[in-house]
Design a protein around this motif. Structure first.
Motif, PDB file in Angstrom:
ATOM      1  N   LEU A 200       0.829  -1.209   0.000  1.00  0.00           N
ATOM      2  CA  LEU A 200       0.000   0.000   0.000  1.00  0.00           C
ATOM      3  C   LEU A 200       0.861   1.257   0.000  1.00  0.00           C
ATOM      4  O   LEU A 200       0.606   2.206  -0.735  1.00  0.00           O
ATOM      5  CB  LEU A 200      -0.902   0.017   1.242  1.00  0.00           C
ATOM      6  N   LYS A 201       1.887   1.264   0.849  1.00  0.00           N
ATOM      7  CA  LYS A 201       2.696   2.476   1.002  1.00  0.00           C
ATOM      8  C   LYS A 201       3.700   2.657  -0.146  1.00  0.00           C
ATOM      9  O   LYS A 201       3.831   3.751  -0.682  1.00  0.00           O
ATOM     10  CB  LYS A 201       3.488   2.409   2.323  1.00  0.00           C
ATOM     11  N   PHE A 202       4.416   1.589  -0.469  1.00  0.00           N
ATOM     12  CA  PHE A 202       5.545   1.728  -1.402  1.00  0.00           C
ATOM     13  C   PHE A 202       5.271   1.103  -2.769  1.00  0.00           C
ATOM     14  O   PHE A 202       6.042   1.318  -3.700  1.00  0.00           O
ATOM     15  CB  PHE A 202       6.801   1.066  -0.814  1.00  0.00           C
ATOM     16  N   GLY A 203       4.255   0.278  -2.846  1.00  0.00           N
ATOM     17  CA  GLY A 203       3.961  -0.398  -4.105  1.00  0.00           C
ATOM     18  C   GLY A 203       4.684  -1.723  -4.271  1.00  0.00           C
ATOM     19  O   GLY A 203       4.584  -2.364  -5.307  1.00  0.00           O
ATOM     20  N   TRP A 204       5.415  -2.142  -3.256  1.00  0.00           N
ATOM     21  CA  TRP A 204       6.241  -3.348  -3.402  1.00  0.00           C
ATOM     22  C   TRP A 204       5.385  -4.615  -3.380  1.00  0.00           C
ATOM     23  O   TRP A 204       4.544  -4.805  -2.509  1.00  0.00           O
ATOM     24  CB  TRP A 204       7.257  -3.449  -2.256  1.00  0.00           C
ATOM     25  N   GLU A 205       5.671  -5.500  -4.338  1.00  0.00           N
ATOM     26  CA  GLU A 205       5.054  -6.822  -4.318  1.00  0.00           C
ATOM     27  C   GLU A 205       6.078  -7.783  -3.748  1.00  0.00           C
ATOM     28  O   GLU A 205       7.194  -7.872  -4.245  1.00  0.00           O
ATOM     29  CB  GLU A 205       4.694  -7.267  -5.732  1.00  0.00           C
ATOM     30  N   GLY A 401       4.889  -1.649  13.661  1.00  0.00           N
ATOM     31  CA  GLY A 401       3.631  -2.276  14.055  1.00  0.00           C
ATOM     32  C   GLY A 401       2.455  -1.565  13.429  1.00  0.00           C
ATOM     33  O   GLY A 401       1.625  -2.185  12.789  1.00  0.00           O
ATOM     34  N   ASN A 402       2.420  -0.233  13.590  1.00  0.00           N
ATOM     35  CA  ASN A 402       1.320   0.518  12.986  1.00  0.00           C
ATOM     36  C   ASN A 402       1.781   1.396  11.835  1.00  0.00           C
ATOM     37  O   ASN A 402       0.996   2.089  11.213  1.00  0.00           O
ATOM     38  CB  ASN A 402       0.621   1.385  14.039  1.00  0.00           C
ATOM     39  N   ARG A 403       3.110   1.389  11.560  1.00  0.00           N
ATOM     40  CA  ARG A 403       3.630   2.277  10.520  1.00  0.00           C
ATOM     41  C   ARG A 403       5.086   1.954  10.248  1.00  0.00           C
ATOM     42  O   ARG A 403       5.716   1.227  11.011  1.00  0.00           O
ATOM     43  CB  ARG A 403       3.520   3.737  10.968  1.00  0.00           C
ATOM     44  N   PHE A 404       5.592   2.521   9.148  1.00  0.00           N
ATOM     45  CA  PHE A 404       7.008   2.358   8.805  1.00  0.00           C
ATOM     46  C   PHE A 404       7.782   3.619   9.180  1.00  0.00           C
ATOM     47  O   PHE A 404       7.238   4.718   9.204  1.00  0.00           O
ATOM     48  CB  PHE A 404       7.182   2.123   7.297  1.00  0.00           C
ATOM     49  N   ARG A 405       9.065   3.423   9.443  1.00  0.00           N
ATOM     50  CA  ARG A 405       9.984   4.551   9.654  1.00  0.00           C
ATOM     51  C   ARG A 405      11.251   4.271   8.859  1.00  0.00           C
ATOM     52  O   ARG A 405      11.766   3.149   8.868  1.00  0.00           O
ATOM     53  CB  ARG A 405      10.314   4.658  11.148  1.00  0.00           C
ATOM     54  N   LEU A 406      11.755   5.295   8.182  1.00  0.00           N
ATOM     55  CA  LEU A 406      13.049   5.162   7.494  1.00  0.00           C
ATOM     56  C   LEU A 406      14.090   5.935   8.295  1.00  0.00           C
ATOM     57  O   LEU A 406      13.938   7.141   8.517  1.00  0.00           O
ATOM     58  CB  LEU A 406      12.988   5.707   6.063  1.00  0.00           C
ATOM     59  N   ILE A 407      15.123   5.224   8.722  1.00  0.00           N
ATOM     60  CA  ILE A 407      16.228   5.846   9.459  1.00  0.00           C
ATOM     61  C   ILE A 407      17.390   6.019   8.487  1.00  0.00           C
ATOM     62  O   ILE A 407      17.744   5.080   7.760  1.00  0.00           O
ATOM     63  CB  ILE A 407      16.636   4.963  10.652  1.00  0.00           C
ATOM     64  N   ILE A 408      17.954   7.216   8.462  1.00  0.00           N
ATOM     65  CA  ILE A 408      19.032   7.514   7.508  1.00  0.00           C
ATOM     66  C   ILE A 408      20.213   8.092   8.279  1.00  0.00           C
ATOM     67  O   ILE A 408      20.093   9.127   8.931  1.00  0.00           O
ATOM     68  CB  ILE A 408      18.573   8.546   6.459  1.00  0.00           C
ATOM     69  N   ASN A 409      21.332   7.407   8.210  1.00  0.00           N
ATOM     70  CA  ASN A 409      22.529   7.834   8.947  1.00  0.00           C
ATOM     71  C   ASN A 409      23.640   8.199   7.956  1.00  0.00           C
ATOM     72  O   ASN A 409      24.019   7.389   7.120  1.00  0.00           O
ATOM     73  CB  ASN A 409      22.982   6.687   9.857  1.00  0.00           C
ATOM     74  N   ASP A 410      24.148   9.425   8.060  1.00  0.00           N
ATOM     75  CA  ASP A 410      25.347   9.795   7.293  1.00  0.00           C
ATOM     76  C   ASP A 410      26.534   9.085   7.924  1.00  0.00           C
ATOM     77  O   ASP A 410      26.721   9.151   9.140  1.00  0.00           O
ATOM     78  CB  ASP A 410      25.578  11.305   7.355  1.00  0.00           C
ATOM     79  N   VAL A 411      27.324   8.421   7.090  1.00  0.00           N
ATOM     80  CA  VAL A 411      28.481   7.692   7.624  1.00  0.00           C
ATOM     81  C   VAL A 411      29.738   8.049   6.825  1.00  0.00           C
ATOM     82  O   VAL A 411      29.656   8.391   5.645  1.00  0.00           O
ATOM     83  CB  VAL A 411      28.254   6.157   7.591  1.00  0.00           C
TER      84      VAL A 411
END
Ligand code: MN
Length: 498
Positions: A200-205, A401-411
């Motif tokens: 639903l969110k990303f379109g991924w099958e 659980g109820n949603r996605f989160r994207l964590i992005i770390n500069d390395v």
């Protein structure tokens, strides 16, 4: 494998007919010049296509719907040369489904002090025309990127180019198909997730196949095809026998060559772009796919280990977003493996059992054949290398659980201090921003996984914009991160995205 469309971006100039035909003629002339110069800059990954000036509700609506229908259009760039009453845009904006960039520029760079009159001002009023337009986009809550500056400025052109890659990610995300030939590793939490919500969110099958179906496809690869690929490996990579019998070594390598060909045929036949495996569920495969997976990743397939389909899709997404990039340094799945905690040399050794993409390699790439303590198969052949230095981003998409989160770390990727002759896997070594201690604390607080989708070639801004376009939270860990503010961000996110 990495074939995306010949994407284009539409350049739509807003105006109105209040100032007469002569003004509208100039508006069209100016916007054509801007489009031509943007295309000549060499800084944009895709072509910009000029569209006739948008001045009425019906033309705006029609143009945006044509953009929706055009499969090659990956986004729309809007700039209001003159004032363009924003109510005229409501219907079109409501129906627009393509990524949107608001290019807040002006045809002339400098105020023509000696000649400026009211006609000039009416013709060149993006300063308030774009504010009227931006107000409507904000009021409607539409996700968009705003780029401010003169169109001839290289920084501005680079920002547009950078957004184009985000837009391609937004468009292409909906076509990503992940093949699981194994379930998630038993009892592991962070590699799990809601596959329906991901679609639903990303379109991924995300589909599952019994591992023996793909193993049968591997078995059906001919000896001659397999040997031809082994020859290619032996030409391209250094062979590190390390005391093993050369014939026996070659037979082990041939198993991976057969897996590469069999997997690739299966993926192509069924139109998948990413794959997950699991060392504990190999069916009749003779080895855990190592070298084979590394080669498929290099060809543009996404990969996630231990059934980690979220990482597989993210790696694929990032490979698409960086496609065709000049001097690209690579994109791979990685795993935070072990630490160096010596003061002043702190960092995280990145590796996996086998499956790191050689696109991130620096220097020679070798084939080794070593036992694997996990699973119960033959010693798998794998590519071994170290990785490039420089800035990169590590991303982790988690399901809360109820949603996605994207964590992005500069390395900051660094040369490893010393060689590691006994380590039979590919590695990278980095120090997370803002520093090792804060970076690791922030990552764990945010719930980040041990597997990451990593790239040298995208920015946190690009991935964060992609996340926002998907309607999910983006958490940034970078030079400005401090724990107290991060906790506040996470708290706000938990309210906003509930
Ligand atoms: Mn793992």
């Amino acid at each position: 494998m990495l074939t995306t469309k010949n994407y284009k971006f539409w350049f739509c100039t807003g105006s109105q007919d209040l100032y007469g035909d002569e003004c509208l003629r100039k508006v069209a002339e100016h916007s054509k010049i801007i489009v031509a110069k943007l295309n000549e800059s060499g800084l944009l990954p895709c072509e910009v296509v000029w569209k006739p000036t948008l001045i009425t509700n019906s033309v705006i609506r029609q143009t945006f719907n044509e953009a929706n229908m055009d499969e090659e259009c990956a986004g729309v760039i809007v700039w209001c040369h003159t004032f363009s009453p924003a109510k005229s845009w409501i219907l079109g904006l409501k129906e627009l489904r393509k990524p949107l960039l608001h290019f807040h520029t002006q045809f002339n760079e400098e105020i023509p002090y000696d000649t400026i009159d009211m006609d000039f001002m009416n013709e060149n009023q993006a300063a308030h025309g774009d504010r009227e337009w931006g107000h409507m986009v904000s009021r409607m809550g539409i996700e968009r990127k705003i780029v401010v500056g003169h169109w001839s400025d290289e920084n501005v052109q680079n920002k547009i180019g950078s957004w184009m890659r985000t837009a391609i990610g937004i468009i292409e995300s909906s076509h990503i198909r992940v093949m699981r030939v194994a379930d998630n590793m038993r009892n592991v939490a962070v590699t799990e997730g809601d596959k329906v919500e991901a679609q639903l969110k990303f379109g991924w099958e995300v589909d599952t196949y019994p591992v023996n179906e793909i193993a049968e496809c591997v078995d059906s690869v001919s000896v001659s095809d397999t040997n031809a690929l082994v020859d290619e490996y032996y030409d391209r990579y250094d062979i590190l026998l390390e005391g093993r019998d050369p014939e026996e070594f070659r037979r082990h390598v041939a198993v991976q060559a057969q897996i590469e060909l069999g997997f690739e045929r299966f993926l192509e036949e069924k139109n998948y772009h990413a794959i997950v495996t699991h060392f504990g569920d190999l069916g009749s495969l003779k080895q855990l796919p190592g070298l084979a997976i590394q080669r498929l990743e290099e060809k543009g397939y996404g990969f996630g280990a231990e059934g980690d389909w979220k990482v597989a899709a993210m790696v694929r997404l990032m490979k698409i977003m960086t496609q065709g990039m000049k001097d690209a340094k690579g994109t791979s799945m990685l795993e935070d493996y072990t630490y160096n905690m010596v003061k002043g040399k702190e960092g995280i050794l990145q590796a996996h059992m086998l499956e790191i993409c050689p696109s991130i390699a620096e220097g020679p790439i070798s084939i080794k054949c070593q036992p694997l303590s996990m699973g119960d198969r033959e010693d798998p052949a794998r590519l071994v290398f170290t990785s490039k230095e420089g800035k990169g981003i590590a991303t982790s998409l988690i399901d809360l659980g109820n949603r996605f989160r994207l964590i992005i770390n500069d390395v900051d990727c660094k040369k490893c201090e010393k060689p590691m002759p006994k380590l039979p896997v590919a590695t990278n070594f980095w120090t997370p921003q803002p520093d090792f201690y804060t970076g690791a604390e922030a990552w764990i607080l945010a719930g980040g996984a041990h597997h990451t989708a990593f790239t040298y070639d995208l920015t946190a801004e690009q991935m964060g914009d992609w996340a926002n376009a998907m309607g999910i939270e983006a958490v940034y860990i970078d030079k400005d991160t401090n724990i107290r503010d991060l906790k506040k961000d996470l708290m706000l996110g938990s309210i906003y995205y509930r």
